[in-house]
Design an enzyme around this catalytic site. Sequence first.
Site, PDB file in Angstrom:
ATOM      1  N   HIS A 184      41.863  40.500  33.155  1.00  0.00           N
ATOM      2  CA  HIS A 184      40.925  41.189  33.882  1.00  0.00           C
ATOM      3  C   HIS A 184      40.264  41.958  31.668  1.00  0.00           C
ATOM      4  O   HIS A 184      39.766  42.416  31.334  1.00  0.00           O
ATOM      5  CB  HIS A 184      41.564  42.843  33.572  1.00  0.00           C
ATOM      6  CG  HIS A 184      42.185  43.116  34.928  1.00  0.00           C
ATOM      7  ND1 HIS A 184      43.742  42.526  35.262  1.00  0.00           N
ATOM      8  CD2 HIS A 184      41.785  43.161  36.452  1.00  0.00           C
ATOM      9  CE1 HIS A 184      43.605  42.789  36.530  1.00  0.00           C
ATOM     10  NE2 HIS A 184      43.055  43.822  36.906  1.00  0.00           N
TER      11      HIS A 184
ATOM     12  N   GLU B 100      34.887  41.322  47.602  1.00  0.00           N
ATOM     13  CA  GLU B 100      34.316  40.925  46.628  1.00  0.00           C
ATOM     14  C   GLU B 100      33.475  39.611  47.494  1.00  0.00           C
ATOM     15  O   GLU B 100      31.791  39.728  47.790  1.00  0.00           O
ATOM     16  CB  GLU B 100      34.549  39.824  45.332  1.00  0.00           C
ATOM     17  CG  GLU B 100      35.122  40.560  44.047  1.00  0.00           C
ATOM     18  CD  GLU B 100      36.186  41.179  44.631  1.00  0.00           C
ATOM     19  OE1 GLU B 100      37.239  40.290  45.352  1.00  0.00           O
ATOM     20  OE2 GLU B 100      37.049  42.583  44.008  1.00  0.00           O
TER      21      GLU B 100
END
Lengths: 368, 339
Positions: free
Chosen positions: B139, B70
């Site tokens: 998540h 990321e």
Amino acid sequence: MSQIHTLTMPKWGLSMTEGRIDTWLKQEGEHISKGDEVLDVETDKISSSVEAPFSGVLRRQIARPDETLAVGALLAVVVEGEASDAQIDAVVQRFQADFVPGDGAEQDSGPAPQKVELGGHRVRYFDLGEGGTPLVLIHGFCGDLNNWMFNHPALAAERRVIALDLPGHGESGKHLQRGDLDELSQSVLALLDHLDLGRVHLAGHSMGGAVALNLARLAPARVQSLSLIASAGLGREINGGYLQGIVAAANRNALKPQMTQLFSDPGLVTRQMLEDMLRFKRLEGVDEALRQLADALASDGVQRHDLRPVVAQQPTLVLWGSDDAIIPATHVDGLPAEVAILPGQGHMVQLEAAEQVNARLLAFLRGH
Amino acid sequence: MARKISYQQAINEALAQEMRRDPTVFIIGEDVAGGAGAPGENDAWGGVLGVTKGLYGQFPGRVLDAPLSEIGYVGAAVGAATQGLRPVCELMFVDFAGCCLDQILNQAAKFRYMYGGKAVTPLVMRTMVGAGLRAAAQHSQMLTSLWTHIPGLKVVCPSSPYDAKGLLIQAIRDNDPVIFCEHKLLYSLQGEVPEEVYTVPFGEANFLRDGDDITLVTYGRMVHLAMEAAANLARQGIDCEVLDLRTTSPMDEDSILESVEKTGRLVVIDEANPRCSMATDISALVAQKAFGALKGSIEMVTAPHTPVPFSDALEDLYIPTAAKIEAAVHTVMKGRNAA
């Protein structure tokens, strides 16, 4: 010969799936005539009355006030002649056993509007009914073919009736080339050509009236009659504040005071009606199209087009609400036409007084 | 009648229409193409839940699969945005924010300010938010308030397919960095969406229901629970006004205050953890600016101050429900002097 009729929840406009019963206007045991308003129904978009498509005695109110029912659901039983309670019970029972909610409301069942590309522009139109000299319905500024939702089916009972979305409106293409009245009239002519319609009746509301008048000016041979409802093109004045306001409004607080000017009953301007207008105005190209057309129609509250000379050219019906806040009803003065002013009504008279407008239109069209 | 498509299809359509219109728009993220260079990549996944499916084939070279880094690809997107491109980067789960936070917090969000308004950073970061998919604590988070806290970012959280398309097109055309939060439980939601291009402006709440008794303010998936609660409460004679914020930054303060001035009562519903959240922020706003209008306490319906549990039973308890919203409304309706 007796006949047991079932009055069902109507489908107003393309997206209605259910309606809430407001109040009954006729009581059990009362005689009703075809066209009478029997009860008030409210949808998320609009409130109106359900008219009886038949005459007889209202024998049974099935739907209860505040009840929400699907399109096609049983509202009442009306009997012409004699019928026993047991016979009525049997009809109700059979109806309820066979009725599947949603069947009549599904978007892919029943007639639906079509889209066609004409000269590089998308045009949406809704073709209902058959026979006779066809009638074409032309909506006004910021409107679309749904403006005729209470008129279109009733008028189509006697002839073929086509409602269209003008360029820049509804689901038709948004890009205008010149953005003037001629372009709008020519787009209607292009649809007539595409549908192979030689001569038609035209009905126009507000700006749509000016579009119809202008079409009659450009192609007189195509126009059998004109029906002009709160029409532009017949006088000087127009509510310039409304035109500017509706074009500029980008949220519901700005839009609401403009929309309420259209109706005699401001309560008709629902949350959903405002939302639908905002959704239309957010579509790419709409803002520019509306600015172009507002400019083409009027400047500082004065209309640019004087189409009064066209009125005498063919049989013409002129309808107006006496309290129209957008274009004054005084524009009917001196017109060589069949004229009716509907007392207490506003600019959206075909929606608010659909029954009266339909009756006037049907009678006029039958005679021409 | 307008066509119906899903929230996921609406996002896909917005991306496709903007990529067609503007050649500077491109997509970068993990698996957004579906394994670049792998056999059959044209019909590959298109993101972990298939939101970008089909775009790789339509826009060759403009849907870029990134390595699992990321910090790398979000940084690349921020850089590209400063150099005239309009990247739409995808942070698969918002929970991965920690791996690229400097790129957003200290870079993208600061450029316009630190360069005296001369720099623009037209970056969109699409990211999945929210609980309910049994995906556990790493998540499932609802980090909208984290982004909203940072000046220089715009934060969007659509609740319907219509809003998802219009807000995403607006986000791509915006010259500031936009965090676009997609709730994973809404991807299959169907709704009317015009085929034409349109934009929904930022900072304009959507009044989904008009009412006089109490105001329910919320955003994202909670909008649907608030509407369900409002429908139930209407049957009990309580008339709720429901506001969907659509964007938490900018936030439509005027509509919130206008509504509370009218109803005198407020329940804020937020799926996020309660501390320093949209719920507390809106409660403070109303307490400060509409105090005189209040007829009862302000109630908040939020997740508890815990991580999202993995256990099905606990996750169900964690997420606000329509029943909890109804209970909160009843508490407020009792008024100041009750209890």
